[in-house]
Design a protein around this motif. Structure first.
Motif, PDB file in Angstrom:
ATOM      1  N   GLU A 123      82.625  99.976  34.630  1.00 22.51           N
ATOM      2  CA  GLU A 123      84.037 100.404  35.056  1.00 22.51           C
ATOM      3  C   GLU A 123      84.314 101.217  36.123  1.00 22.51           C
ATOM      4  OE1 GLU A 123      87.859 102.882  33.021  1.00 22.51           O
ATOM      5  OE2 GLU A 123      85.819 103.390  32.355  1.00 22.51           O
ATOM      6  N   TRP A 124      84.868 100.819  37.151  1.00 23.79           N
ATOM      7  CA  TRP A 124      85.338 101.419  38.411  1.00 23.79           C
ATOM      8  C   TRP A 124      86.194 102.846  38.089  1.00 23.79           C
ATOM      9  CZ3 TRP A 124      90.252 102.478  40.465  1.00 23.79           C
ATOM     10  CH2 TRP A 124      90.301 103.108  41.712  1.00 23.79           C
ATOM     11  N   VAL A 125      85.655 104.004  38.581  1.00 22.36           N
ATOM     12  CA  VAL A 125      86.135 105.025  38.302  1.00 22.36           C
ATOM     13  C   VAL A 125      86.931 105.746  39.488  1.00 22.36           C
ATOM     14  CG1 VAL A 125      85.803 107.706  37.732  1.00 22.36           C
ATOM     15  CG2 VAL A 125      84.595 105.765  36.761  1.00 22.36           C
ATOM     16  N   ALA A 126      86.548 105.903  40.621  1.00 20.50           N
ATOM     17  CA  ALA A 126      86.981 106.342  41.796  1.00 20.50           C
ATOM     18  C   ALA A 126      86.404 106.083  43.154  1.00 20.50           C
ATOM     19  CB  ALA A 126      87.051 107.931  41.688  1.00 20.50           C
ATOM     20  N   SER A 127      87.039 105.983  44.250  1.00 20.15           N
ATOM     21  CA  SER A 127      86.587 105.726  45.382  1.00 20.15           C
ATOM     22  C   SER A 127      87.124 106.859  46.457  1.00 20.15           C
ATOM     23  CB  SER A 127      87.003 104.150  46.053  1.00 20.15           C
ATOM     24  OG  SER A 127      86.220 103.308  45.185  1.00 20.15           O
ATOM     25  N   ILE A 128      86.394 106.942  47.545  1.00 23.55           N
ATOM     26  CA  ILE A 128      86.946 107.618  48.599  1.00 23.55           C
ATOM     27  C   ILE A 128      86.450 106.847  50.078  1.00 23.55           C
ATOM     28  CG2 ILE A 128      84.777 109.010  48.874  1.00 23.55           C
ATOM     29  CD1 ILE A 128      86.543 111.427  49.927  1.00 23.55           C
ATOM     30  N   THR A 129      87.526 106.669  50.824  1.00 27.20           N
ATOM     31  CA  THR A 129      87.137 106.086  52.081  1.00 27.20           C
ATOM     32  C   THR A 129      86.168 106.824  53.063  1.00 27.20           C
ATOM     33  OG1 THR A 129      89.350 107.141  53.111  1.00 27.20           O
ATOM     34  CG2 THR A 129      89.644 104.949  51.915  1.00 27.20           C
ATOM     35  N   ARG A 130      85.795 105.958  54.081  1.00 31.64           N
ATOM     36  CA  ARG A 130      84.837 106.467  55.053  1.00 31.64           C
ATOM     37  C   ARG A 130      85.626 107.447  55.928  1.00 31.64           C
ATOM     38  NH1 ARG A 130      83.239 101.355  58.824  1.00 31.64           N
ATOM     39  NH2 ARG A 130      85.435 100.895  59.530  1.00 31.64           N
ATOM     40  N   SER A 131      86.623 106.959  56.529  1.00 30.59           N
ATOM     41  CA  SER A 131      87.190 107.867  57.705  1.00 30.59           C
ATOM     42  C   SER A 131      88.081 108.928  57.382  1.00 30.59           C
ATOM     43  CB  SER A 131      87.672 106.752  58.399  1.00 30.59           C
ATOM     44  OG  SER A 131      88.739 106.024  57.780  1.00 30.59           O
TER      45      SER A 131
END
Length: 117
Positions: free
Chosen positions: A45-53
């Motif tokens: 399950e996907w939990v969280a993401s943060i973008t690169r920029s």
């Protein structure tokens, strides 16, 4: 490319943990970073993401308000601060980065989080 997660363990319901994901052999600042989890007998399950920029963050509904994803590009490290943990958060947590040029994902081996009294 190597991703190494740490910070998992056994915690009581309502407790907190901070997971780390150290990335090496990869230009960390070129990729978004995501955390996933997989509980026994369940799909990942996907939990969280943060973008690169710009560091925009995204969360699955079940962790909003309790988990915080962050990154330190200088240290090539991503974090997942988990507060008010619940038994249903028990899972192996893994981080992922993406090489968009090659169209390839890189994963860590995961760290076990167990929430139990």
């Amino acid at each position: 490319v190597q991703l190494v997660e740490s910070g998992g363990g056994l915690v009581q319901p309502g407790g907190s943990l901070r997971l780390s994901c150290v990335v090496s052999g990869f230009p960390f600042n070129t990729s978004s970073v995501s955390w996933y989890r997989q509980a026994p007998g369940k799909e990942r399950e996907w939990v969280a993401s943060i973008t690169r920029s710009n560091g925009h963050t995204y969360y699955t509904d079940s962790v909003k308000g309790r988990f915080t994803i962050s990154r330190d590009n200088a240290k090539q490290t991503a974090y997942l601060q988990m507060n008010r943990l619940k038994s249903r958060d028990t899972a192996v947590y893994s981080c992922k980065v993406q090489d968009l040029g090659l169209g390839r994902d890189y994963w860590g081996q995961g760290t076990q989080v167990t929430v139990s009294s």
